[in-house]
Write a protein that holds these residues in place. Structure first.
Motif, PDB file in Angstrom:
ATOM      1  N   HIS A 181       0.765  -1.185  -0.079  1.00  0.00           N
ATOM      2  CA  HIS A 181       0.058  -0.174   0.122  1.00  0.00           C
ATOM      3  C   HIS A 181       0.840   1.135  -0.085  1.00  0.00           C
ATOM      4  CE1 HIS A 181      -3.004   2.808   2.338  1.00  0.00           C
ATOM      5  NE2 HIS A 181      -3.360   2.531   1.120  1.00  0.00           N
ATOM      6  N   ARG A 182       0.706   2.108  -1.253  1.00  0.00           N
ATOM      7  CA  ARG A 182       1.619   3.094  -1.303  1.00  0.00           C
ATOM      8  C   ARG A 182       3.099   2.713  -1.285  1.00  0.00           C
ATOM      9  NH1 ARG A 182      -1.526   7.163   3.147  1.00  0.00           N
ATOM     10  NH2 ARG A 182      -3.426   6.245   2.890  1.00  0.00           N
ATOM     11  N   GLU A 229       0.190  -0.631  -4.607  1.00  0.00           N
ATOM     12  CA  GLU A 229      -1.065   0.303  -4.818  1.00  0.00           C
ATOM     13  C   GLU A 229      -0.509   1.699  -4.647  1.00  0.00           C
ATOM     14  OE1 GLU A 229      -4.351   2.942  -3.134  1.00  0.00           O
ATOM     15  OE2 GLU A 229      -2.224   2.502  -2.448  1.00  0.00           O
ATOM     16  N   ASP A 282      -1.584   6.108  -5.820  1.00  0.00           N
ATOM     17  CA  ASP A 282      -2.715   6.908  -5.762  1.00  0.00           C
ATOM     18  C   ASP A 282      -2.278   8.112  -6.849  1.00  0.00           C
ATOM     19  OD1 ASP A 282      -4.256   6.202  -3.369  1.00  0.00           O
ATOM     20  OD2 ASP A 282      -2.348   6.728  -2.571  1.00  0.00           O
ATOM     21  N   HIS A 333      -1.149  10.462  -2.358  1.00  0.00           N
ATOM     22  CA  HIS A 333      -2.129  10.266  -1.536  1.00  0.00           C
ATOM     23  C   HIS A 333      -3.384  11.564  -1.374  1.00  0.00           C
ATOM     24  CE1 HIS A 333      -5.200   9.531   1.877  1.00  0.00           C
ATOM     25  NE2 HIS A 333      -5.274   8.445   1.135  1.00  0.00           N
ATOM     26  N   GLU A 384      -5.057   4.113  -8.120  1.00  0.00           N
ATOM     27  CA  GLU A 384      -6.289   4.465  -7.732  1.00  0.00           C
ATOM     28  C   GLU A 384      -6.246   6.002  -7.992  1.00  0.00           C
ATOM     29  OE1 GLU A 384      -6.757   4.486  -3.126  1.00  0.00           O
ATOM     30  OE2 GLU A 384      -8.369   5.916  -3.372  1.00  0.00           O
ATOM     31  N   LYS A 401      -7.553   9.631  -7.318  1.00  0.00           N
ATOM     32  CA  LYS A 401      -8.055  10.146  -6.223  1.00  0.00           C
ATOM     33  C   LYS A 401      -8.722  11.557  -6.592  1.00  0.00           C
ATOM     34  CE  LYS A 401      -6.717   8.646  -2.204  1.00  0.00           C
ATOM     35  NZ  LYS A 401      -7.601   7.641  -1.838  1.00  0.00           N
ATOM     36  N   PHE A 458     -12.529   5.664  -5.134  1.00  0.00           N
ATOM     37  CA  PHE A 458     -14.038   5.828  -4.571  1.00  0.00           C
ATOM     38  C   PHE A 458     -14.803   6.624  -5.252  1.00  0.00           C
ATOM     39  CE2 PHE A 458     -10.813   5.729  -1.073  1.00  0.00           C
ATOM     40  CZ  PHE A 458     -11.407   4.753  -0.186  1.00  0.00           C
ATOM     41  N   LEU A 475     -14.070   0.873  -4.981  1.00  0.00           N
ATOM     42  CA  LEU A 475     -13.457   1.383  -3.647  1.00  0.00           C
ATOM     43  C   LEU A 475     -14.842   1.712  -2.692  1.00  0.00           C
ATOM     44  CD1 LEU A 475     -10.356   3.174  -3.939  1.00  0.00           C
ATOM     45  CD2 LEU A 475     -10.520   1.290  -2.318  1.00  0.00           C
ATOM     46  N   TYR A 481      -8.903  -3.275   2.234  1.00  0.00           N
ATOM     47  CA  TYR A 481      -7.846  -2.167   2.649  1.00  0.00           C
ATOM     48  C   TYR A 481      -8.016  -2.005   4.128  1.00  0.00           C
ATOM     49  CZ  TYR A 481     -11.036   1.646   2.130  1.00  0.00           C
ATOM     50  OH  TYR A 481     -11.830   2.362   2.198  1.00  0.00           O
ATOM     51  N   PHE A 516      -4.758  -5.227   0.865  1.00  0.00           N
ATOM     52  CA  PHE A 516      -3.733  -3.983   0.804  1.00  0.00           C
ATOM     53  C   PHE A 516      -3.031  -3.808   2.181  1.00  0.00           C
ATOM     54  CE2 PHE A 516      -6.953  -3.143  -2.381  1.00  0.00           C
ATOM     55  CZ  PHE A 516      -6.396  -2.505  -3.441  1.00  0.00           C
TER      56      PHE A 516
HETATM   57  O1  G3P Z   1      -6.610   1.506  -2.269  1.00  0.00           O
HETATM   58  C1  G3P Z   1      -6.824   1.192  -1.137  1.00  0.00           C
HETATM   59  C2  G3P Z   1      -6.595   2.375  -0.395  1.00  0.00           C
HETATM   60  O2  G3P Z   1      -5.610   2.974  -0.759  1.00  0.00           O
HETATM   61  C3  G3P Z   1      -7.782   3.131  -0.346  1.00  0.00           C
HETATM   62  O3  G3P Z   1      -7.701   4.126   0.769  1.00  0.00           O
HETATM   63  O4  G3P Z   1      -7.081   6.572   1.551  1.00  0.00           O
HETATM   64  O5  G3P Z   1      -5.189   4.684   1.626  1.00  0.00           O
HETATM   65  O6  G3P Z   1      -6.052   5.570  -0.552  1.00  0.00           O
HETATM   66  P1  G3P Z   1      -6.394   5.075   0.657  1.00  0.00           P
END
Ligand code: G3P
Ligand code: MG
Length: 238
Positions: free
Chosen positions: A7-8, A34, A36, A49, A109, A111, A142, A162, A209, A229
């Motif tokens: 994640h990131r 993953e 953003d 993010h 993702e 954003k 999202f 999401l 996640y 995630f």
């Molecule tokens: O894609 C999973 C997760 O990254 C979604 O939430 O806020 O961490 O981008 P966020």
């Protein structure tokens, strides 16, 4: 076998969503990353993010969309993490593609909330096409309108829907959206056996996640999730 997304990148070891973060995740054997994406003032895809810089550099008050890419490349986002990463900057999607082997799955993702980046879907798809990287990708958001826009432009692209809040029968919402969703990406806090079963019954993969403990991970795998995630290095290569 589950597929777990770093994640990131490896955000406990390096500034999130930066080159060292992704490189560390790859070095740990991550099979999926993953990230953003947002748009700069000059419509370049940058990986970040937050919509603002304050978490990474308190001296910068503006939003990502207020700066051109060349201005963003002057902004340090590493020193706030540790002295070792001083001088680290945000990167473009192209920069990540240059270091990321094609066999590593990317969940990109979009954003789009609270700022809506008009046209980001086309810019993203053009970038992926230009770099011959339309495979082994999930585009998630999202913002489900963004997913609809991606589908219209690239009907074969895998889409991840999401969910942050626990909405009623999210799986039915996905079905009724009319989109060809491949996977549901719910906040892990409310995922239980029924949630997983219902998603699977309708043919969706499910990637919750953000799952950071081995105990919760094992529970979710027991429910039948396809992966998670995670911020945890231990989860990456599993
Ligand atoms: O894609 C999973 C997760 O990254 C979604 O939430 O806020 O961490 O981008 P966020
Ligand atoms: Mg994300």
């Amino acid at each position: 076998m589950a597929l777990n997304f770093a994640h990131r990148g490896s955000l406990t070891e390096a500034p999130e969503n930066t080159l060292p973060s992704f490189q560390k995740a790859i070095d740990h054997g991550a099979r999926a990353l993953e990230l953003d994406v947002q748009l700069t003032k000059d419509n370049r895809l940058v990986i970040c993010h937050d919509h603002k810089f304050t978490r990474f550099n308190k001296e910068v008050n503006g939003l990502i969309k207020d700066y051109t890419l060349s201005e963003i490349k002057q902004i340090d986002v590493g020193a706030a993490f540790s002295e070792e990463f001083k001088g680290t900057t945000l990167i473009t999607l192209e920069e990540l593609l240059a270091i990321c082997p094609d066999d590593i799955m990317l969940n990109i993702e979009i954003k789009n909330i609270p700022i809506i980046y008009d046209g980001i879907e086309r810019i993203l798809l053009d970038c992926l096409k230009e770099h011959d990287r339309m495979e082994n990708i999930i585009i998630s958001s999202f913002d489900h309108v963004a997913l609809a826009n991606v589908q219209e432009l690239a009907p074969k692209m895998e889409l991840g829907m999401l969910f942050y809040y626990r909405i009623l029968r999210a799986w039915e919402y996905a079905k009724n959206s009319g989109l060809k969703i491949s996977s549901i990406h719910p906040n892990q806090v409310y995922v239980d056996q029924t949630f997983v079963q219902e998603c699977k019954r309708l043919g969706y993969k499910i990637f919750p996640y953000t799952v950071n403990t081995g105990e919760r991970y094992e529970e979710l795998v027991g429910f039948g999730v396809d992966g998670v995630f995670s911020n945890s290095v231990e989860m990456f290569g599993r």
